[in-house]
Each structure stands twice: as structure tokens, then as C-alpha cells.
Scaffold this active site. Structure first.
Site, PDB file in Angstrom:
ATOM      1  N   HIS A 103      48.248  51.420 -41.186  1.00  0.00           N
ATOM      2  CA  HIS A 103      49.481  52.202 -41.243  1.00  0.00           C
ATOM      3  C   HIS A 103      50.253  52.065 -39.933  1.00  0.00           C
ATOM      4  CE1 HIS A 103      52.209  55.487 -42.185  1.00  0.00           C
ATOM      5  NE2 HIS A 103      51.992  55.942 -40.954  1.00  0.00           N
ATOM      6  N   LYS A 121      63.623  26.692 -46.881  1.00  0.00           N
ATOM      7  CA  LYS A 121      63.204  27.908 -46.177  1.00  0.00           C
ATOM      8  C   LYS A 121      63.808  27.963 -44.776  1.00  0.00           C
ATOM      9  CE  LYS A 121      61.900  28.381 -49.599  1.00  0.00           C
ATOM     10  NZ  LYS A 121      61.706  27.593 -50.824  1.00  0.00           N
ATOM     11  N   GLY A 137      72.116  27.315 -63.462  1.00  0.00           N
ATOM     12  CA  GLY A 137      70.684  27.614 -63.539  1.00  0.00           C
ATOM     13  C   GLY A 137      70.311  28.755 -62.613  1.00  0.00           C
TER      14      GLY A 137
END
Ligand code: FAD
Ligand code: NAD
Length: 469
Positions: free
Chosen positions: A448, A53, A183
Site C-alpha cells: 500500500h 510504444k 479499423g
């Protein structure tokens, strides 16, 4: 030989082992944690979640500076890569976090024992460190938390130079020009993304006919389109038969799974990422008669106890989702069970996240599995292109999909491709943990402008009443 006695000896200091050790100590047990790596934190902190990460974050910044800031009116002079500095930052993050675990063990009075542990009897762990004398630990209970390792691939020998596992791919000294990833699972796509962003031409060879097996089909298909658009090439339904390293690179022979002519691929670097195998090497479990399944995973009952009384196992070594948070939750549960409490893990609400950009996050069942199980369900979908915060951020690829039981509206699965999907999924996990419905999500007030509003709208769409599409 010195001898010590403990209520619990944990073998393995990864997220399963160290969390179990701390929880058991909190509950009053005298605990030892044996780790052979020289640092705590296991695969996750040392060569897994954290370093990957860190590189994903750094390479994302590089990509943004190179290609995306100009659209925001931020002009940069030419952007250059200092790979050594990027790697040094990653190593610093890892070192700080592993030191943090050391501190936590000390704080909780867990005895840290350095060395490789073997279970020499149902109540004995023998620890060897270097050439020193073995130390014998007597244990009321033993917990195996030895994790997993890269699964090998026949015909492809990992040398960690030209043919690497995830561990090698986290520490490359230079950016490979051509990289082949074997993979198209989580590791392949995350680390493939890191090196593509830094300049590699990445080709992913996958045995199956799609990427990210096990995830919801629509998510798999859309994510493949997004990653292809970013420049990642896919060779699906293809198997690698050999990989030959030389001074100039690696020559791979690949062939279609369903028959057809072989092809040769050239690469500077090959990453093998075809899954992970349980790691029990040197533990002596055979000698003790601990049962394992045919793939080598340690078998446990619902209390995480093996067939040998007093010997328990958790984390990657017992299989299931090979995820750090699953191992941690099992660590807490087993410690509580040992203390006589009702430790429990709800395997139906374990989230999975792929930290590509956009991220992919999922909890519960996908459409294919629901169909297979004959469950009637309703679907609500909402695209990030209709979410104002995603538009403001210029980061609007992807969607949220809520799957709810047709009869009772209970949320059965939530699947997200999108910005911060790995954080957003947690709302769905909580709703599912409480047995909540799509209506519960739809009627919950969301701030919001926020990415979370896409979850609310997808939940409203289950009932055909989304507002912004
Ligand atoms: P491990 O973390 O493997 O720890 C086991 C420890 O036991 C090791 O430190 C090992 O040295 C030690 N050990 C083994 N045998 C002995 C012995 N005989 N004596 C003493 N010590 C021993 N999961 C996520 O949830 N999120 C992610 O983003 C993520 N990213 C990943 C990226 C990569 C590249 C990889 C490889 C894995 C990633 N994972 C991720 C998976 C995650 O790392 C594992 O699921 C998790 O570490 C499993 O925890 P564990 O405690 O079971 O085992
Ligand atoms: P994976 O199981 O996610 O993917 C392996 C892929 O390789 C699959 O698509 C499989 O079909 C393919 N494959 C298998 N054999 C092949 C072959 N011979 N040729 C070509 N393709 C082949 O495994 P992984 O990516 O190696 O990751 C291992 C584990 O680590 C995963 O179980 C995952 O849970 C964990 N992990 C998690 C994260 C995360 O949570 N973000 C990140 C990295 C790793």
C-alpha cells in the site's frame, strides 16, 4: 554456390525466430537465422511494438505537459512539439534494441544469414541477398517464422504517403490535421491515440458495432466512452468503399454496414488497420506441399510441425494471437521439442494489452464467452477511482474485473482498464498459470498504496467482501 549444414535453419529474425534460434543454440544445436530486413527483431522491434510504444510514451509526455502538469502545481511555459526529435528518439530506441539482438545471436553462436530465404527442399533453404550468389543451407530441421504483414482493403490502396499502414503511421513527417483510421482494433486505437495527442482530429471507422472485438464487452463499451471523451470520434457499423488520394488529401466514401446512404469523409491522412495477414511470400511453401489454411496461415500440429516432416512454423505465420510474447513462447517451445524436451505453450494464459491511456489488459475469458460456453461464474469488480494510488497519481479511469468459476473459484479471466494495466495483468497471468483462485488473490498481501491493490479488492469483490467500495 557455397554450402553449409545446420541442425536448425530459422527463416525470420523476429521475436519468434530469433528467440527459437537462441534457445536452440543454448540446447547445443548448430543454428542459422535468415533475415531479409537488414535488421533483426522482426515487425515487433522495427515497425511494431517498440516504435509504437516509443511514440505512445513521447506523445503521452506531450499530452501531460500540455494538459495535466498544471494540476500538480508544475507550471510550464508554452509547450511545443519537435516531431523530428520525437521520431529520432524512436529510431534510436529501435536501433539500439535491434543491435542488442545482433549481440545476443553472436553471444549464442547463432549464424546470422542476411537475405531472403526459400525452402527449396525439406532439408534445404536457399538464401538470396541482392544480386549476389544464392547461398544454400542444408538443415536437419527448418523453422518458418516469417510473421505477418498489413491486411489489404479492397478499394483502398496503401501508398504509405496519404494512405498508410502502421509502418507509415510510425514515421510521419508532420502531424495530419484530419486523420481517418480504418479499423478500431489495437493498431487503430494505439496509433490513433498517438496522433490525436499530437494534435490530429481522429475519426475511426469500424465495420463492427463496437471497438476492440474479442475483448470483454464491458471493457469494450467503457473504453469507447473514455476514448470518445479524449476526443477520438467513432463511426461504427460503417464500411469504407473507396479512398481516393489527391494532392490536398484523401476523399473516402463510407456507408452504413446495414444499408443506408453513402457519405464522404475528407482526411489529410488515412491509416488502414484492419488486421494482419500471414506472410509467406517467396518461401516456396506451395512447391513443397506445406499445408496452409484458407486464410494463408501455415498449419502445424501440437509440436509446431507442418505436414512436411522436419519443417516447423511458429509466430504470426501460424495464426492465433498475433503477439510478440506468444511468438517468443512458441520459439522456446519448438526449440525444446526439437531437443527432445517437453516444450509447451499455455494458450489460455496469454495476456493481451492495448497501450492506450488508460491501458487495457486482459487474460483468459470475457463474460460473453463464458456465457456462450455455459460456464457459471462470479464477478468481482473494483474501480480505480477507489484506489488510493490511482487517486494520488490523478490517473483513476477504469476498473479491474475478476471472473471466477462459480463452483471452484478458479480465476477464468481478468480484465483491466487503467493506469499500468499492462503491468498489473501479469499478477493475474501468474495466478491463472498456477490454477489459482480469486480467494488466492484476495488473501495475497499487496503493498500500500499500490495500483495492485485494485486487483486484490476485485478478487475480494468476487465474494462480496471488497473493503474500499
Ligand atoms: P515478425 O516479427 O513479423 O518477424 C518475421 C521476420 O521474418 C521479419 O523480420 C521478416 O523480414 C522476416 N522474413 C519474412 N520472410 C522472410 C524470408 N523469406 N527470408 C528471410 N526473412 C524473412 N505485439 C505485442 O505483443 N505487443 C505490442 O505492443 C505489439 N505492437 C504492435 C504494433 C504494431 C504497429 C504492429 C504492426 C504489430 C504489433 N505487435 C505487437 C505484433 C507483433 O509485432 C507480432 O506479433 C510479432 O512481431 C510476431 O513475431 P514473428 O516472429 O512471428 O514475426
Ligand atoms: P485487429 O484485428 O486488432 O483490429 C482490426 C479491426 O478492423 C477490427 O476491429 C475489425 O473489425 C476492423 N475491420 C476489419 N475489416 C474492416 C473494414 N473493412 N472496415 C472497417 N473496419 C474493419 O487488427 P490490427 O489493429 O490491424 O492489429 C493487427 C495485429 O497486430 C493484431 O492482431 C494485434 O494482435 C497485433 N498488435 C498488437 C498490439 C499490442 O499487443 N499492443 C499492438 C498493435 C498490433
Amino acid at each position: 554456390m557455397s554450402e553449409d549444414s545446420f541442425d536448425l535453419v530459422v527463416i525470420g529474425g523476429g521475436p519468434g525466430g530469433y528467440v527459437a534460434a537462441i534457445r536452440a543454440a543454448q540446447l547445443g544445436m548448430n543454428v542459422a537465422c535468415v533475415e531479409k530486413r537488414g535488421a533483426l527483431g522482426g515487425t515487433c522491434l522495427n515497425v511494431g511494438c517498440i516504435p509504437s510504444k516509443a511514440l505512445l510514451q513521447s506523445s503521452h509526455h506531450y499530452q501531460t505537459a500540455n494538459h495535466e502538469l498544471a494540476a500538480h502545481g508544475v507550471k510550464t511555459a508554452s509547450v511545443t512539439l519537435d516531431l523530428a526529435a520525437m521520431m529520432a528518439r524512436k529510431d534510436k530506441v529501435v536501433a539500439e534494441l535491434t543491435k542488442g539482438i545482433e549481440f545476443l545471436l553472436k553471444k549464442n553462436k547463432v549464424s546470422r544469414v542476411d537475405g531472403a530465404g526459400a525452402v527449396t527442399a525439406a532439408d534445404t533453404v536457399t538464401v538470396k541477398a541482392g544480386k549476389g550468389k544464392a547461398r544454400v543451407l542444408k538443415a536437419e530441421n527448418i523453422l518458418i517464422a516469417t510473421g505477418s504483414d498489413t491486411a489489404p482493403l479492397a478499394g483502398v490502396k496503401i501508398d504509405e504517403k496519404r494512405i498508410v499502414s502502421s509502418t507509415g503511421a510510425l514515421s510521419l513527417a508532420k502531424v495530419p490535421k484530419d486523420m481517418v483510421v480504418i479499423g478500431a482494433g489495437v493498431i487503430g486505437l494505439e496509433l490513433g491515440s498517438v496522433w490525436r495527442r499530437l494534435g490530429s482530429k481522429v475519426t475511426v471507422v469500424e465495420f463492427l458495432d463496437g471497438i476492440l472485438p474479442g475483448m470483454d464487452g464491458e471493457v469494450r463499451a467503457q473504453m469507447r466512452r473514455i476514448l470518445s471523451r479524449q476526443g477520438m470520434a467513432f463511426k461504427l457499423s460503417t464500411k469504407v468503399t473507396t479512398a481516393r488520394p489527391s494532392k490536398s488529401g484523401v476523399s473516402l466514401t463510407v456507408a452504413p454496414v446495414n444499408g443506408g446512404p453513402e457519405e464522404t469523409l475528407k482526411a489529410d491522412l488515412v491509416l488502414v488497420a484492419i488486421g494482419r495477414r500471414p506472410y509467406t511470400d517467396g518461401l516456396g511453401l506451395d512447391r513443397l506441399g506445406v499445408e496452409m489454411d484458407k486464410r494463408g496461415f501455415v498449419k502445424v500440429d501440437e509440436d509446431f510441425q507442418t505436414n512436411v516432416a522436419g519443417v516447423f512454423a511458429i509466430g504470426d505465420v501460424i495464426g492465433g494471437a498475433m503477439l510478440a510474447h506468444k511468438a517468443e513462447d512458441e520459439g522456446v517451445a519448438v526449440a525444446e521439442i526439437l531437443a527432445g524436451q517437453a516444450g509447451h505453450v499455455n494458450y489460455e494464459t496469454i495476456p493481451g494489452v492495448v497501450y492506450t491511456h488508460p491501458e487495457v489488459a486482459s487474460v483468459g475469458l470475457g463474460e460473453e464467452k463464458l456465457k456462450e460456453d455455459g460456464v457459471a461464474y462470479n464477478v468481482g469488480k473494483f474501480p480505480f477511482s477507489a484506489n488510493s494510488r490511482a487517486r494520488v497519481n490523478a490517473d483513476a479511469d477504469g476498473f479491474v474485473k475478476v471472473l471466477a468459476d462459480a463452483a471452484g473459484d478458479r480465476v477464468l479471466g481478468v480484465h483491466i482498464i487503467g493506469p499500468a494495466a499492462g503491468e498489473l495483468i501479469q499478477e493475474a497471468v501468474s495466478v491463472m498459470e498456477f490454477g489459482g483462485s480469486a480467494e488466492d488473490m484476495a488473501r495475497t498481501c499487496h503493498a500500500h498504496p499500490g495500483l495492485y491493490e485494485a486487483l486484490k479488492e476485485a478478487a475480494m469483490a468476487v465474494d462480496g467482501r471488497a473493503i474500499h467500495i
